[in-house]
Design a protein around this motif. Structure first.
Motif, mmCIF file in Angstrom:
data_model
loop_
_atom_site.group_PDB
_atom_site.id
_atom_site.type_symbol
_atom_site.label_atom_id
_atom_site.label_comp_id
_atom_site.label_asym_id
_atom_site.label_seq_id
_atom_site.Cartn_x
_atom_site.Cartn_y
_atom_site.Cartn_z
ATOM 1 N N TYR A 62 50.931 29.518 30.855
ATOM 2 C CA TYR A 62 49.443 29.764 31.527
ATOM 3 C C TYR A 62 48.703 30.003 30.214
ATOM 4 O O TYR A 62 47.294 29.541 30.444
ATOM 5 C CB TYR A 62 49.973 30.805 32.138
ATOM 6 N N ASN A 63 49.163 29.784 28.781
ATOM 7 C CA ASN A 63 48.088 30.697 28.116
ATOM 8 C C ASN A 63 47.148 29.600 27.726
ATOM 9 O O ASN A 63 45.384 29.223 27.437
ATOM 10 C CB ASN A 63 48.404 31.224 27.289
ATOM 11 N N SER A 64 48.098 28.543 27.436
ATOM 12 C CA SER A 64 47.300 27.268 26.758
ATOM 13 C C SER A 64 47.018 26.604 27.813
ATOM 14 O O SER A 64 46.729 25.475 27.310
ATOM 15 C CB SER A 64 48.827 26.986 25.802
ATOM 16 N N VAL B 154 49.425 39.540 46.184
ATOM 17 C CA VAL B 154 50.123 41.037 45.849
ATOM 18 C C VAL B 154 49.646 42.219 45.231
ATOM 19 O O VAL B 154 49.384 43.241 45.015
ATOM 20 C CB VAL B 154 51.678 41.448 46.018
ATOM 21 N N ALA B 155 49.768 41.833 43.476
ATOM 22 C CA ALA B 155 49.376 41.903 42.469
ATOM 23 C C ALA B 155 48.056 42.924 42.979
ATOM 24 O O ALA B 155 47.980 44.326 42.892
ATOM 25 C CB ALA B 155 49.277 41.456 41.654
ATOM 26 N N LYS C 34 50.589 34.744 35.906
ATOM 27 C CA LYS C 34 49.836 32.447 35.720
ATOM 28 C C LYS C 34 48.662 33.961 36.386
ATOM 29 O O LYS C 34 47.846 32.422 36.297
ATOM 30 C CB LYS C 34 50.664 32.297 37.583
ATOM 31 N N SER C 35 48.089 34.476 37.102
ATOM 32 C CA SER C 35 46.383 35.078 37.054
ATOM 33 C C SER C 35 46.213 36.251 36.032
ATOM 34 O O SER C 35 47.105 36.752 35.499
ATOM 35 C CB SER C 35 46.247 35.009 38.597
ATOM 36 N N THR D 46 45.207 31.686 30.566
ATOM 37 C CA THR D 46 45.438 33.141 30.918
ATOM 38 C C THR D 46 45.029 33.674 29.294
ATOM 39 O O THR D 46 44.750 32.396 28.291
ATOM 40 C CB THR D 46 46.800 33.715 31.943
ATOM 41 N N ASN D 47 44.687 34.988 29.525
ATOM 42 C CA ASN D 47 44.642 35.444 27.831
ATOM 43 C C ASN D 47 45.644 37.029 27.737
ATOM 44 O O ASN D 47 45.358 37.674 27.058
ATOM 45 C CB ASN D 47 43.182 35.898 27.510
#
Length: 457
Positions: free
Chosen positions: A82-84, A421-422, A52-53, A90-91
């Protein structure tokens, strides 16, 4: 088959990357500026939330290996949304392979260096072991093991990860919920908390209760769960699933940065019980018209019974602790998943409540023990040290004690915790190691949950 065709340029880049991954190096190389993600069999929405990020140090191309079916399609659909989206899109560039040999294909090609896993828990421990054996880092959703046999394989995986110099880590999002973070921080203050009590079986020193719901909304949409989520042989019983978070929080807050071992755990009592779903409830959350064959043994008179609830009473280094997980079908209007926690200190109890009075948002309270007339002044003075770490937090006196008021900037929500977390995991990858206590404490955590299941059954 390859579901998304690569351009000639992208294919050339992939071949070059694969050549780099298949050289004499036997471990995943994270010395380059970008990490390269492999998403393996994404059957749980937590895989989506990790994307999502975007992350500065992560390549936008993600390599997905999965069996053909609705789960990978759902994952890809959410990533595309998420990209759109209009705000902070995001990409991600998803390169997807679907086929019966998806695992073997991933291990042979190794186009990335970090494998992300969030899906069927019956298969997950084997995925973990084979990935670290292949020299790949692993970031895995909880639980990493759902029974005693899985726990033994997980211990082997940690040994293999150490041998191959790769990092195996599970996604403990609850550490990043601000009330949990502050509860831990306040418990470290002798002036505020005193000393953690030993407690008793009847009144544990640390208790955590988590209430979850089968039907919920994620990223604004009704969540569709796979049918196997209701099969405890594939998802795991509640006593080994959500309790992973609760046991982790108890270890993390009660014995911060201390190395723990299974010998520190003494399981006293356990219990497990079912949540029952009607056919209409099952259809609402899975979009399936009937129960699949693998669930028929759990169906009686058309009602599906799932062992999703559990309780563990145990001692950790002599401190009595209790965890309990409850699953209902759907939350009341305006509510969601909830969390209750208490840590009993010699000077005060630190309590997190998330009920109707709190408008179903977690709130942290400090309730003094005894009638020490000097406690209020000592609390105010000591709280300033915590406030310096988290500017903007404050105290509000109420009838029982004090509520810790938290500015909105810290209340980012559960979905945002996956990115936190990531990013922490990426810091560890840059350092080339986890903190000394993380691996032994993960082993202790899964020992606790899987041994509790054995005892309960």
């Amino acid at each position: 088959m390859l579901k998304k065709s690569l351009s000639v340029l992208a294919l050339s880049a992939l071949l070059i990357m694969n050549q780099g991954c298949n050289t004499s190096k036997e471990t995943a190389d994270t010395s380059s500026s970008a990490l390269r993600l492999i998403v393996l069999d994404p059957g749980h929405f937590h895989a989506d939330l990790l994307q999502k990020s975007t992350y500065n140090d992560v390549d936008s191309t993600v390599y997905v290996y999965a069996p053909e079916g609705p789960e990978v399609k759902s994952y890809l659909s959410k990533v595309e949304k998420y990209n759109s989206r209009n705000e902070s899109p995001t990409n991600w560039n998803e390169q997807v392979y679907t086929g019966a040999d998806y695992l073997e294909k991933m291990l042979a090609e190794k186009p990335g260096n970090v494998v992300v896993m969030a899906g069927n828990n019956k298969r997950k421990t084997d995925y973990i072991k084979k990935s670290v054996d292949a020299g790949l880092h692993v970031l895995a959703d909880k639980p990493m093991a759902i029974d005693a046999a899985g726990f033994e394989l997980l211990k082997e995986a940690f040994e293999s990860a150490k041998k191959n110099n790769v990092l195996l880590y599970d996604i403990m999002t609850e550490r990043y919920e601000i009330t949990n973070t502050l509860q831990k921080e306040l418990a470290k203050s002798p002036e505020i908390f005193g000393e953690l009590q030993k407690g008793t079986l009847e009144e544990p020193a640390v208790s955590k209760v988590s209430v979850h719901h089968f039907f919920k909304y994620i990223s604004g949409e009704a969540l569709v769960r796979p049918a196997w989520f209701f099969d405890v042989s594939q998802q795991g019983e509640g006593i080994v699933d959500v309790t992973t978070h609760l046991v982790d929080l108890i270890q993390w807050a009660s014995f911060p940065e201390q190395v723990l071992s299974p010998s520190d755990v003494d399981i006293k009592t356990t219990k497990r019980w079912t949540t029952n779903l009607s056919p209409s409830q099952f259809k609402l959350v899975t979009k399936l018209d009937s129960y699949p064959d693998f669930l028929t043994s759990s169906v009686k008179d058309s009602t599906l019974s799932v062992y999703s609830n559990g309780e563990i009473n145990y001692t950790l280094k002599g401190v009595h602790a209790q965890v309990q997980v409850l699953w209902n079908f759907q939350a009341p209007e305006g509510a969601g998943d909830t969390h209750y926690s208490i840590m009993r200190g010699s000077k005060a109890n630190l309590i997190i409540r998330q009920g109707a009075e709190q408008k179903y948002k977690p709130a942290l309270y400090i309730e003094a023990v005894g009638k020490d007339e000097t406690y209020a002044a000592a609390l105010e003075a000591a709280f300033q040290k915590v406030e310096a770490l988290y500017p903007g937090i404050s105290l509000k006196k109420d009838a029982k004690g004090w509520q810790v008021l938290v500015p909105e900037k810290y209340e980012v929500g559960h979905e945002a915790h996956f990115a936190q977390v990531a990013r922490k995991y990426m810091e560890y990858l840059k350092d080339g190691k986890l903190p000394e206590w993380e691996v032994p404490n993960m082993i202790t955590k899964y020992h606790t949950t899987t041994q509790a299941l054995q005892k309960a059954k």
